[in-house]
Scaffold this motif. Structure first.
Motif, PDB file in Angstrom:
ATOM      1  N   SER A 162      40.047  49.574  46.009  1.00  0.00           N
ATOM      2  CA  SER A 162      41.399  50.307  46.359  1.00  0.00           C
ATOM      3  C   SER A 162      42.497  50.205  45.976  1.00  0.00           C
ATOM      4  CB  SER A 162      41.954  48.385  46.189  1.00  0.00           C
ATOM      5  OG  SER A 162      41.429  46.978  46.727  1.00  0.00           O
ATOM      6  N   LYS A 163      43.600  51.318  46.469  1.00  0.00           N
ATOM      7  CA  LYS A 163      44.190  51.540  46.148  1.00  0.00           C
ATOM      8  C   LYS A 163      45.935  51.491  46.704  1.00  0.00           C
ATOM      9  CE  LYS A 163      42.226  56.291  46.125  1.00  0.00           C
ATOM     10  NZ  LYS A 163      42.805  57.807  47.041  1.00  0.00           N
ATOM     11  N   ASN A 164      46.852  51.657  45.115  1.00  0.00           N
ATOM     12  CA  ASN A 164      48.404  50.968  45.513  1.00  0.00           C
ATOM     13  C   ASN A 164      48.312  49.557  46.191  1.00  0.00           C
ATOM     14  OD1 ASN A 164      50.945  51.369  46.247  1.00  0.00           O
ATOM     15  ND2 ASN A 164      50.839  51.767  48.082  1.00  0.00           N
ATOM     16  N   CYS A 165      47.313  48.858  45.273  1.00  0.00           N
ATOM     17  CA  CYS A 165      47.968  47.350  45.888  1.00  0.00           C
ATOM     18  C   CYS A 165      47.872  46.722  44.716  1.00  0.00           C
ATOM     19  CB  CYS A 165      45.510  47.076  46.113  1.00  0.00           C
ATOM     20  SG  CYS A 165      46.191  47.202  47.720  1.00  0.00           S
ATOM     21  N   LEU A 166      48.670  44.790  45.183  1.00  0.00           N
ATOM     22  CA  LEU A 166      48.572  44.001  43.714  1.00  0.00           C
ATOM     23  C   LEU A 166      47.603  42.914  44.478  1.00  0.00           C
ATOM     24  CD1 LEU A 166      51.702  43.186  43.261  1.00  0.00           C
ATOM     25  CD2 LEU A 166      51.429  44.417  44.722  1.00  0.00           C
ATOM     26  N   ASN A 167      47.039  41.772  44.082  1.00  0.00           N
ATOM     27  CA  ASN A 167      46.687  40.674  44.084  1.00  0.00           C
ATOM     28  C   ASN A 167      47.150  39.582  43.149  1.00  0.00           C
ATOM     29  OD1 ASN A 167      45.081  40.220  41.780  1.00  0.00           O
ATOM     30  ND2 ASN A 167      43.142  41.363  43.343  1.00  0.00           N
ATOM     31  N   ASN A 168      46.472  38.125  44.042  1.00  0.00           N
ATOM     32  CA  ASN A 168      47.475  37.332  43.128  1.00  0.00           C
ATOM     33  C   ASN A 168      46.401  36.832  42.200  1.00  0.00           C
ATOM     34  OD1 ASN A 168      44.992  36.540  45.538  1.00  0.00           O
ATOM     35  ND2 ASN A 168      45.499  34.222  44.541  1.00  0.00           N
ATOM     36  N   ARG A 169      45.469  37.560  42.256  1.00  0.00           N
ATOM     37  CA  ARG A 169      44.856  37.083  40.643  1.00  0.00           C
ATOM     38  C   ARG A 169      44.680  37.964  39.507  1.00  0.00           C
ATOM     39  NH1 ARG A 169      40.642  33.465  42.059  1.00  0.00           N
ATOM     40  NH2 ARG A 169      40.521  33.867  44.456  1.00  0.00           N
ATOM     41  N   GLY A 170      46.207  39.267  39.646  1.00  0.00           N
ATOM     42  CA  GLY A 170      45.770  40.567  38.443  1.00  0.00           C
ATOM     43  C   GLY A 170      44.561  40.959  37.864  1.00  0.00           C
ATOM     44  N   LEU A 171      43.704  40.014  39.043  1.00  0.00           N
ATOM     45  CA  LEU A 171      42.714  41.345  38.431  1.00  0.00           C
ATOM     46  C   LEU A 171      41.364  42.595  39.149  1.00  0.00           C
ATOM     47  CD1 LEU A 171      40.951  38.293  36.890  1.00  0.00           C
ATOM     48  CD2 LEU A 171      42.052  39.948  35.293  1.00  0.00           C
ATOM     49  N   MET A 172      41.137  43.335  39.061  1.00  0.00           N
ATOM     50  CA  MET A 172      41.017  44.406  40.005  1.00  0.00           C
ATOM     51  C   MET A 172      38.900  43.627  40.166  1.00  0.00           C
ATOM     52  SD  MET A 172      43.173  47.045  40.938  1.00  0.00           S
ATOM     53  CE  MET A 172      42.061  48.059  41.488  1.00  0.00           C
ATOM     54  N   VAL A 173      38.891  42.890  39.285  1.00  0.00           N
ATOM     55  CA  VAL A 173      36.701  42.499  39.275  1.00  0.00           C
ATOM     56  C   VAL A 173      37.204  41.139  39.361  1.00  0.00           C
ATOM     57  CG1 VAL A 173      34.729  43.095  38.552  1.00  0.00           C
ATOM     58  CG2 VAL A 173      36.243  45.171  38.898  1.00  0.00           C
ATOM     59  N   PHE A 174      36.500  40.021  39.244  1.00  0.00           N
ATOM     60  CA  PHE A 174      36.705  38.780  39.280  1.00  0.00           C
ATOM     61  C   PHE A 174      34.867  38.513  39.845  1.00  0.00           C
ATOM     62  CE2 PHE A 174      39.849  39.082  42.342  1.00  0.00           C
ATOM     63  CZ  PHE A 174      38.811  38.440  43.577  1.00  0.00           C
ATOM     64  N   ALA A 175      34.868  36.826  40.017  1.00  0.00           N
ATOM     65  CA  ALA A 175      33.970  36.129  40.251  1.00  0.00           C
ATOM     66  C   ALA A 175      34.121  35.607  40.510  1.00  0.00           C
ATOM     67  CB  ALA A 175      33.191  36.408  39.575  1.00  0.00           C
ATOM     68  N   VAL A 176      34.276  34.286  41.603  1.00  0.00           N
ATOM     69  CA  VAL A 176      34.252  33.338  41.903  1.00  0.00           C
ATOM     70  C   VAL A 176      33.069  32.234  42.228  1.00  0.00           C
ATOM     71  CG1 VAL A 176      36.362  33.267  42.977  1.00  0.00           C
ATOM     72  CG2 VAL A 176      34.702  33.636  43.995  1.00  0.00           C
TER      73      VAL A 176
END
Length: 617
Positions: free
Chosen positions: A572-586
């Motif tokens: 992704s480019k120029n993005c932010l998400n609610n988790r604050g992580l680029m890579v995570f697992a659920v």
């Protein structure tokens, strides 16, 4: 035959790799949550970094700590922690024996206590005599003034493993920690929402798009299964610069000027653990009518010219129909139209009672990382020694008054004041106490005026003889920092226009969204978004929906077993998400659905690319 054998070996190798990754991230999460409350909370000191590394079975030297925590470091997040653990492998028994062997040239298998004390208290990370004594007193590996370092190494490694196991066990048994799945947000939208018994088949695209964003050739670093897993699905959405602010316009026709209007203000408050609280509302319609419902951040009149962090926060409103039981409210609509910072919904609703649940993704309303040097002065003494409020504090209190004056009539009713009290002290003011307020502070029509509100806070300062501690408790609970800036709250305003009747809106509570809001968010994305089957699995679906300036993805697990999904946003480019992580697992419970992530543009003036790969572990 050889090709089949090679393919089988490769397949087995990949499965083994994915299993190892799953164990690695589980251990990372277990260690992290032993020290910190949430995987979104950052490591804020060298001491915390040392503790989490020790919980992960490492024994870092001061040199190792200094390598990752430099003079420029202010915090490290969960991603950073995982990267450190990949670099700092746990010591093996052979490595430990080799280290001891350097101070046992005769290979006797033991070291004299006096020699050990001399080395440990004068070299490297120097230990104290007391710390060394705590080692030499252990009977398991000490005898006749000597340390049997082979036994010591065995105990050290087994203790390290016990420490890791205790952290994993705690993670499995603590329901609060189970919600902190790798990089999950901490609010209720991360809960698995049970699926209804029967549900029509979704509109499914069975194609999996593995193309990466153009112009970005970075190789994703973690987890590798995001690219190599057989069961994976990628989604890419490119959004032009600033187009997200005017995707769909809410046009108010001239006829709407004749429509009847109701309005209420409210506020999102960010809790310490990342949970979001807000007002919830009940809407009453006496008859069927066409409606236009909008929500947007509230521009405080006297705050013009100040730094208003909350104006960039995204807002939304979910409209639910009240049935015979309040437990299963039916989603009837949500604000998906957008005009700049305003989100709206247009449609027709029948007579009855509806619930309005405000929502923000948490992409922009999050815990502030910047440290505030010093703190603003709240009170001072005049020439006569009388306490007075500083101009800065008066201005902040007037801003707060505007925010908590929900109906906007310039006065605080007992109900409005009690929302303020519940937020700041956890208690309510009863009629008797309100009567006392009426005797001591300016009121009009049994409602507190602005001056009365200022005087009430001055009285609180006088009660503490000028000690501002209680005043700061109030300010911090309302989202202010020590510089008197509102950085962890977002006031908003809701407007309702009805063509054929007078709508009535009433704030009912101030609390977290809960399962009703989580279910509404998931249902909205499932109903409106594009669905993809996770490649290699017939029972797991990834839904992606863009609503104006934000993109939300939801994972639906129709299988009978829980699943762990890796999510990789590194393309992704120029993005932010609610988790604050680029890579995570659920981890998604069986027969349930949950929000994977909310994503917005980091800089809206520039093009942004959402590129996310969901992979099954």
């Amino acid at each position: 035959g050889n090709q089949k054998a090679t393919h089988s070996e490769n397949s087995q190798g990949k499965k083994s790799q994915h299993a190892e990754e799953a164990i690695f991230y589980m251990n990372c999460r277990a260690a992290y949550l032993t020290v910190l409350k949430s995987s979104l909370e950052n490591i804020k000191s060298k001491e915390q970094l040392t503790l989490v590394l020790q919980q992960a079975g490492r024994n870092p030297s001061q040199k190792t700590i200094n390598k990752y925590w430099t003079s420029q470091t202010t915090s490290l997040n969960f991603d950073d922690f995982c990267a450190i653990l990949k670099q700092e492998k746990p010591a093996t028994k052979n490595e430990l024996l080799e280290a001891f062997g350097k101070i046992d040239p005769d290979k006797a298998g033991y070291i004299l206590h006096d020699e050990l004390c001399k080395i440990l208290t004068t070299r490297g990370d120097k230990m104290t005599w007391e710390e060394v004594a705590s080692i030499t007193k252990q009977a398991d590996f000490n005898c006749s003034g000597k340390l049997d370092y082979s036994k010591f190494c065995e105990l050290y490694l087994s203790t390290s493993e016990q420490c890791c196991k205790a952290a994993r066990d705690r993670l499995q048994t603590d329901p609060r920690l189970r919600q902190q799945h790798f990089g999950n947000q901490t609010d209720n939208s991360s809960e698995g929402i049970p699926l209804p018994v029967s549900k029509p088949s979704p509109r499914v695209s069975r194609k999996t798009d593995h193309k990466l964003a153009k112009g970005d050739s970075r190789a994703p670093s973690r987890p590798s299964s995001a690219q190599s897993s057989k069961a994976s699905t990628s989604t890419t959405v490119t959004v032009a610069a600033s187009s997200s602010r005017s995707t769909k316009l809410i046009v108010e026709p001239d006829t709407m000027k004749e429509w009847q209007c109701a309005q209420s203000k409210g506020c999102f408050y960010l809790e310490e653990g990342g949970e979001m609280l807000s007002h919830k509302y009940r809407l009453h319609l006496p008859q069927r009518s066409a409606l236009c419902i909008t929500i947007k951040p509230f521009r405080i009149p006297q705050a013009e010219g100040k730094s208003c962090h909350w104006l960039s926060v995204d807002t939304a409103l979910f409209i639910l129909k009240e049935n015979e039981t309040q437990e299963n409210l039916q989603l009837v609509g949500f604000t998906e139209l957008q005009n700049k910072e305003m989100f709206g919904w247009r449609g027709e609703l029948g007579a009855g009672v509806y619930w309005l649940l405000p929502f923000t993704t948490g992409c922009r309303l999050r815990k502030a990382k910047t440290q505030i040097p010093g703190e603003a002065k709240l009170v001072w003494r005049d020439e006569d020694g009388e306490l007075a409020l500083t101009e800065e504090f008066r201005a902040a209190l007037l801003d707060i008054f505007e925010t908590i004056d929900l109906d906007g009539n310039g006065l605080l009713s007992l109900e409005e004041y009690n929302f303020f009290e519940l937020r700041t002290s956890g208690e309510k003011c009863d009629q008797e106490a309100w009567a006392v307020c009426k005797e001591n502070f300016e009121m009009r029509k049994n409602e507190l005026t602005r001056q009365g509100f200022l005087d009430l806070n001055l009285m609180e300062a006088n009660d503490r003889d000028g000690d501002p501690w209680d005043l700061w408790v109030t300010l911090l609970s309302l989202g202010y920092n020590k510089a008197l800036e509102m950085t962890e709250a977002c006031p908003f305003v809701i407007d309702i226009f009805a063509e054929r009747c007078k709508p009535r809106i009433k704030a009912i509570s101030l609390e977290a969204g809960g399962s009703q809001l989580s279910r509404a968010v998931c249902r909205a994305v499932v109903n409106k978004g594009e669905a993809k089957v996770l490649g290699g699995s017939e029972n797991i679906f990834i839904y992606t929906y863009r609503s104006g300036s934000r993109i939300t993805s939801v994972i639906e697990n129709k299988s009978e077993n829980k699943v762990i999904i890796h999510v990789n946003n590194e393309q992704s480019k120029n993005c932010l998400n609610n988790r604050g992580l680029m890579v995570f697992a659920v981890e998604v419970a069986p027969k349930s659905m949950m929000v994977s992530q909310h994503v917005m543009a980091l800089k809206e003036q520039e093009e942004w690319i959402y590129s996310s790969v969901h992979s099954l572990v």
